[in-house]
Design a protein around this motif. Sequence first.
Motif, PDB file in Angstrom:
ATOM      1  N   ILE A 162       0.685   4.248  -2.734  1.00 54.45           N
ATOM      2  CA  ILE A 162       0.359   5.619  -2.327  1.00 54.45           C
ATOM      3  C   ILE A 162       1.456   6.593  -2.730  1.00 54.45           C
ATOM      4  O   ILE A 162       1.191   7.695  -3.234  1.00 54.45           O
ATOM      5  CB  ILE A 162       0.119   5.677  -0.799  1.00 54.45           C
ATOM      6  CG1 ILE A 162      -1.149   4.911  -0.437  1.00 54.45           C
ATOM      7  CG2 ILE A 162       0.011   7.127  -0.325  1.00 54.45           C
ATOM      8  CD1 ILE A 162      -1.390   4.795   1.061  1.00 54.45           C
ATOM      9  N   LEU A 163       2.705   6.194  -2.522  1.00 56.49           N
ATOM     10  CA  LEU A 163       3.822   7.089  -2.830  1.00 56.49           C
ATOM     11  C   LEU A 163       4.354   6.891  -4.241  1.00 56.49           C
ATOM     12  O   LEU A 163       5.417   7.405  -4.589  1.00 56.49           O
ATOM     13  CB  LEU A 163       4.940   6.880  -1.808  1.00 56.49           C
ATOM     14  CG  LEU A 163       4.538   7.263  -0.372  1.00 56.49           C
ATOM     15  CD1 LEU A 163       5.653   6.965   0.600  1.00 56.49           C
ATOM     16  CD2 LEU A 163       4.171   8.736  -0.293  1.00 56.49           C
ATOM     17  N   GLN A 164       3.618   6.123  -5.044  1.00 55.10           N
ATOM     18  CA  GLN A 164       3.873   5.991  -6.486  1.00 55.10           C
ATOM     19  C   GLN A 164       5.300   5.524  -6.794  1.00 55.10           C
ATOM     20  O   GLN A 164       5.998   6.099  -7.624  1.00 55.10           O
ATOM     21  CB  GLN A 164       3.579   7.310  -7.201  1.00 55.10           C
ATOM     22  CG  GLN A 164       2.135   7.762  -7.052  1.00 55.10           C
ATOM     23  CD  GLN A 164       1.832   9.059  -7.783  1.00 55.10           C
ATOM     24  OE1 GLN A 164       2.720   9.721  -8.294  1.00 55.10           O
ATOM     25  NE2 GLN A 164       0.555   9.418  -7.841  1.00 55.10           N
ATOM     26  N   LEU A 203       0.829  -1.210   0.000  1.00 55.95           N
ATOM     27  CA  LEU A 203       0.000   0.000   0.000  1.00 55.95           C
ATOM     28  C   LEU A 203       0.863   1.259   0.000  1.00 55.95           C
ATOM     29  O   LEU A 203       0.559   2.231  -0.713  1.00 55.95           O
ATOM     30  CB  LEU A 203      -0.913  -0.024   1.223  1.00 55.95           C
ATOM     31  CG  LEU A 203      -1.988   1.073   1.296  1.00 55.95           C
ATOM     32  CD1 LEU A 203      -2.927   0.976   0.101  1.00 55.95           C
ATOM     33  CD2 LEU A 203      -2.767   0.966   2.603  1.00 55.95           C
ATOM     34  N   LEU A 204       1.931   1.271   0.767  1.00 59.11           N
ATOM     35  CA  LEU A 204       2.814   2.439   0.789  1.00 59.11           C
ATOM     36  C   LEU A 204       3.466   2.668  -0.571  1.00 59.11           C
ATOM     37  O   LEU A 204       3.632   3.822  -1.002  1.00 59.11           O
ATOM     38  CB  LEU A 204       3.889   2.248   1.866  1.00 59.11           C
ATOM     39  CG  LEU A 204       3.415   2.404   3.316  1.00 59.11           C
ATOM     40  CD1 LEU A 204       4.529   2.002   4.285  1.00 59.11           C
ATOM     41  CD2 LEU A 204       2.975   3.839   3.584  1.00 59.11           C
TER      42      LEU A 204
END
Length: 426
Positions: free
Chosen positions: A188-190, A184-185
């Motif tokens: 989210i941070l692409q 997920l991180l």
Amino acid sequence: MRQLFVQVPQGSGKTVLEIAKACKGTNLAKIEAAGVDGSLDLVMIHVSNGEVEELLGKLEDLPDLSVTLLPTGVMSLHPPANEAPEQVTNVEERSPIEIFLAGLQSTGSWKGFLSYAFFAGIIVWIGLYTNTSYLLVAAMLLAPFAGPAMNTALATARGDLKLLGRSILRYFAALSVTIATTGLLSVILQQQSPTSLMIDGSQISSVSVLIPLAAGAAGALSLVQSDRSSLVSGAATGMLVSASLAPPAGLIGMGAAIGRWDLAVNGLFLLLLQLGGINLAAALMFRLFGLSTEGARYARGKRGVFPAAIGVSAIVLTALIIWQFSNSPNLLRSSLAQRANSQLQQIVKQSDLAKLVESNVRFTRADNPGNDILLCQVYVQRQPQVARSAQQIRTDLTQAIQNRLLKEDFKATPLVDVTVLEAPPI
């Protein structure tokens, strides 16, 4: 040495003392006390770790028996006084019942357990994303994988299906949370591409199976050893177990998030290898130290569970090792790179043109199956008597190294970069 407080109905204290004496108990005392339900006898017993299981087994037939076992070591000194050094140095392993109950007590709440898995996932992600290796060490300290790993092995050794199911559930719940957090991180941070630490973490050696075997045996040994009989802390061995599991879990989540399924597959391979190896080694270690399907205050073990669980762990390990060696170079990159580096160094040493300064060999472009590249960086210094140009030395060594690596069939294209270093003029 362990201290026990035994409560029995009044009049039964003498029987407890006799049983304790038969089990080599020392510093025994009987006190008449008042309990909630009336008068009782309170007996204080000091007995060696190895006798705790037998003592509890012999006390089981007494009516309304209550036992308080202090899980810390005590020093029981008794006459003659000049034998005190021998009395305190006779340190034994924990009793099987204490090992088992301590494992059950370490389960903790689900909320705190999954919270630690979540926070460990964050730290693993930061470490892999920023190429900060010491953060991976911090994540290993946070990751709660050692508890369910050891409980799974305890359940295997005890033949306890109920505990085995609960432990496996907690095991995979924690791993899933860590994997999901890292994935997920990355989303989210692409994150778009793998970091060098992720690539390094996916490099698998032919001896990788030894890590979970050592971690499982060390983790079990830390639970078996008495408090003062080991200089290695339980936190250290717990960290060793987590070290086997936390980085691969992060690699799976991050690799899947950025579409690098080769990295995710390598992480999954490492994770399954760790799970099977830790359980196999730890369960056998627990059996070696006396845990079995039956014991004092424990009767729910089933004889067939231990061989079945051990058999499954052994089959999983065997299948993974067969997969590893049949899937070269993908699951053997670390070992193959070391072997290629050894071959490269032999070529340079056999050459009269230059002497080796340093060499580095690694696989790259792992995302292109069937098109693996073996990147070789070589630094040499010309021999004093050689008059050839640096370009000629570079060309000859490059050709010799590539021919040797192609002959060895590393199933990769060797790209060699030879740099000829010149000594400063005198």
